[in-house]
Design a protein around this motif. Structure first.
Motif, PDB file in Angstrom:
ATOM      1  N   ALA A  95       2.851   3.274  -0.051  1.00 18.21           N
ATOM      2  CA  ALA A  95       3.091   4.118  -1.223  1.00 18.21           C
ATOM      3  C   ALA A  95       1.915   5.070  -1.411  1.00 18.21           C
ATOM      4  O   ALA A  95       0.783   4.731  -1.080  1.00 18.21           O
ATOM      5  CB  ALA A  95       3.282   3.267  -2.470  1.00 18.21           C
ATOM      6  N   THR A  96       2.220   6.246  -1.952  1.00 17.33           N
ATOM      7  CA  THR A  96       1.206   7.254  -2.241  1.00 17.33           C
ATOM      8  C   THR A  96       1.396   7.732  -3.674  1.00 17.33           C
ATOM      9  O   THR A  96       2.520   8.002  -4.094  1.00 17.33           O
ATOM     10  CB  THR A  96       1.336   8.453  -1.276  1.00 17.33           C
ATOM     11  N   ALA A 102      -0.054  -2.385  -5.904  1.00 14.85           N
ATOM     12  CA  ALA A 102      -0.839  -3.334  -5.110  1.00 14.85           C
ATOM     13  C   ALA A 102      -0.803  -4.722  -5.738  1.00 14.85           C
ATOM     14  O   ALA A 102      -0.667  -5.731  -5.024  1.00 14.85           O
ATOM     15  CB  ALA A 102      -2.274  -2.843  -4.964  1.00 14.85           C
ATOM     16  N   ALA A 103      -0.892  -4.804  -7.051  1.00 17.41           N
ATOM     17  CA  ALA A 103      -0.845  -6.098  -7.737  1.00 17.41           C
ATOM     18  C   ALA A 103       0.508  -6.772  -7.548  1.00 17.41           C
ATOM     19  O   ALA A 103       0.578  -7.989  -7.319  1.00 17.41           O
ATOM     20  CB  ALA A 103      -1.150  -5.917  -9.221  1.00 17.41           C
ATOM     21  N   ALA A 119      -2.506  -6.418  -0.319  1.00 19.67           N
ATOM     22  CA  ALA A 119      -2.429  -4.960  -0.432  1.00 19.67           C
ATOM     23  C   ALA A 119      -3.710  -4.437  -1.062  1.00 19.67           C
ATOM     24  O   ALA A 119      -4.309  -5.107  -1.908  1.00 19.67           O
ATOM     25  CB  ALA A 119      -1.227  -4.563  -1.291  1.00 19.67           C
ATOM     26  N   SER A 120      -4.105  -3.243  -0.633  1.00 20.13           N
ATOM     27  CA  SER A 120      -5.320  -2.627  -1.162  1.00 20.13           C
ATOM     28  C   SER A 120      -5.052  -1.166  -1.481  1.00 20.13           C
ATOM     29  O   SER A 120      -4.163  -0.538  -0.911  1.00 20.13           O
ATOM     30  CB  SER A 120      -6.464  -2.713  -0.148  1.00 20.13           C
ATOM     31  N   GLU A 129       8.457  -5.939   4.679  1.00 23.03           N
ATOM     32  CA  GLU A 129       8.653  -6.728   3.458  1.00 23.03           C
ATOM     33  C   GLU A 129       8.102  -5.985   2.242  1.00 23.03           C
ATOM     34  O   GLU A 129       8.725  -5.976   1.173  1.00 23.03           O
ATOM     35  CB  GLU A 129       7.980  -8.094   3.591  1.00 23.03           C
ATOM     36  N   ALA A 130       6.956  -5.332   2.406  1.00 27.39           N
ATOM     37  CA  ALA A 130       6.372  -4.568   1.301  1.00 27.39           C
ATOM     38  C   ALA A 130       7.290  -3.422   0.889  1.00 27.39           C
ATOM     39  O   ALA A 130       7.506  -3.184  -0.306  1.00 27.39           O
ATOM     40  CB  ALA A 130       4.989  -4.037   1.695  1.00 27.39           C
TER      41      ALA A 130
END
Length: 73
Positions: free
Chosen positions: A10-11, A22-23, A32-33, A61-62
Protein backbone atom coordinates in the motif's frame (compact mmCIF):
# COMPACT_ATOMS: atom_id res chain seq x y z
CA UNK A 1 10.99 -8.28 9.54
CA UNK A 2 13.38 -11.09 8.77
CA UNK A 3 13.50 -11.28 4.99
CA UNK A 4 15.22 -8.49 3.08
CA UNK A 5 12.93 -9.12 0.08
CA UNK A 6 10.14 -6.64 0.84
CA UNK A 7 7.13 -5.86 -1.32
CA UNK A 8 4.97 -2.77 -1.15
CA UNK A 9 1.33 -3.56 -0.40
CA UNK A 10 0.00 0.00 0.00
CA UNK A 11 1.06 3.58 -0.67
CA UNK A 12 -0.31 6.63 1.16
CA UNK A 13 0.16 10.36 1.47
CA UNK A 14 -0.77 10.29 5.17
CA UNK A 15 1.41 8.63 7.81
CA UNK A 16 -1.57 7.74 10.02
CA UNK A 17 -3.23 5.68 7.27
CA UNK A 18 0.02 3.82 6.63
CA UNK A 19 0.39 3.06 10.32
CA UNK A 20 -3.22 1.86 10.57
CA UNK A 21 -2.69 -0.52 7.65
CA UNK A 22 0.60 -1.82 9.08
CA UNK A 23 -1.05 -2.36 12.47
CA UNK A 24 -3.95 -4.27 10.90
CA UNK A 25 -1.51 -6.55 9.07
CA UNK A 26 0.59 -7.07 12.20
CA UNK A 27 -2.59 -7.93 14.14
CA UNK A 28 -3.27 -10.66 11.57
CA UNK A 29 0.21 -12.14 11.97
CA UNK A 30 1.83 -10.49 8.95
CA UNK A 31 4.94 -8.48 9.86
CA UNK A 32 4.56 -5.07 8.19
CA UNK A 33 6.57 -1.87 8.35
CA UNK A 34 6.11 1.72 7.21
CA UNK A 35 8.76 3.25 4.95
CA UNK A 36 9.29 6.65 3.38
CA UNK A 37 8.14 9.27 5.83
CA UNK A 38 10.48 12.22 6.17
CA UNK A 39 9.36 14.33 9.08
CA UNK A 40 8.19 13.93 12.63
CA UNK A 41 6.14 17.11 12.05
CA UNK A 42 3.06 16.01 10.09
CA UNK A 43 2.02 19.58 9.36
CA UNK A 44 5.12 19.98 7.20
CA UNK A 45 3.94 17.27 4.83
CA UNK A 46 6.00 14.56 3.23
CA UNK A 47 8.34 14.76 0.28
CA UNK A 48 7.54 11.28 -1.00
CA UNK A 49 4.94 8.56 -0.74
CA UNK A 50 4.67 6.54 2.44
CA UNK A 51 4.74 2.80 1.80
CA UNK A 52 3.62 -0.20 3.80
CA UNK A 53 5.85 -3.18 3.05
CA UNK A 54 5.74 -6.86 3.94
CA UNK A 55 7.96 -9.86 3.31
CA UNK A 56 7.54 -11.16 -0.23
CA UNK A 57 6.21 -14.46 1.16
CA UNK A 58 3.33 -12.61 2.88
CA UNK A 59 2.40 -10.40 -0.09
CA UNK A 60 -0.67 -12.29 -1.36
CA UNK A 61 -2.21 -12.70 2.09
CA UNK A 62 -1.54 -9.04 2.92
CA UNK A 63 -3.18 -7.88 -0.30
CA UNK A 64 -6.24 -10.03 0.45
CA UNK A 65 -6.55 -8.53 3.95
CA UNK A 66 -6.20 -4.99 2.64
CA UNK A 67 -8.81 -5.61 -0.06
CA UNK A 68 -11.22 -7.09 2.51
CA UNK A 69 -10.70 -4.10 4.82
CA UNK A 70 -11.32 -1.64 1.97
CA UNK A 71 -14.49 -3.41 0.84
CA UNK A 72 -15.82 -3.36 4.43
CA UNK A 73 -15.61 0.44 4.53
Amino acid sequence: MENKDFKTVATYNELMMARITAAMLNDHGIPASVFGYDSSYPSLGFARSIEVKVNADDYDEAMSLIAAAESAE
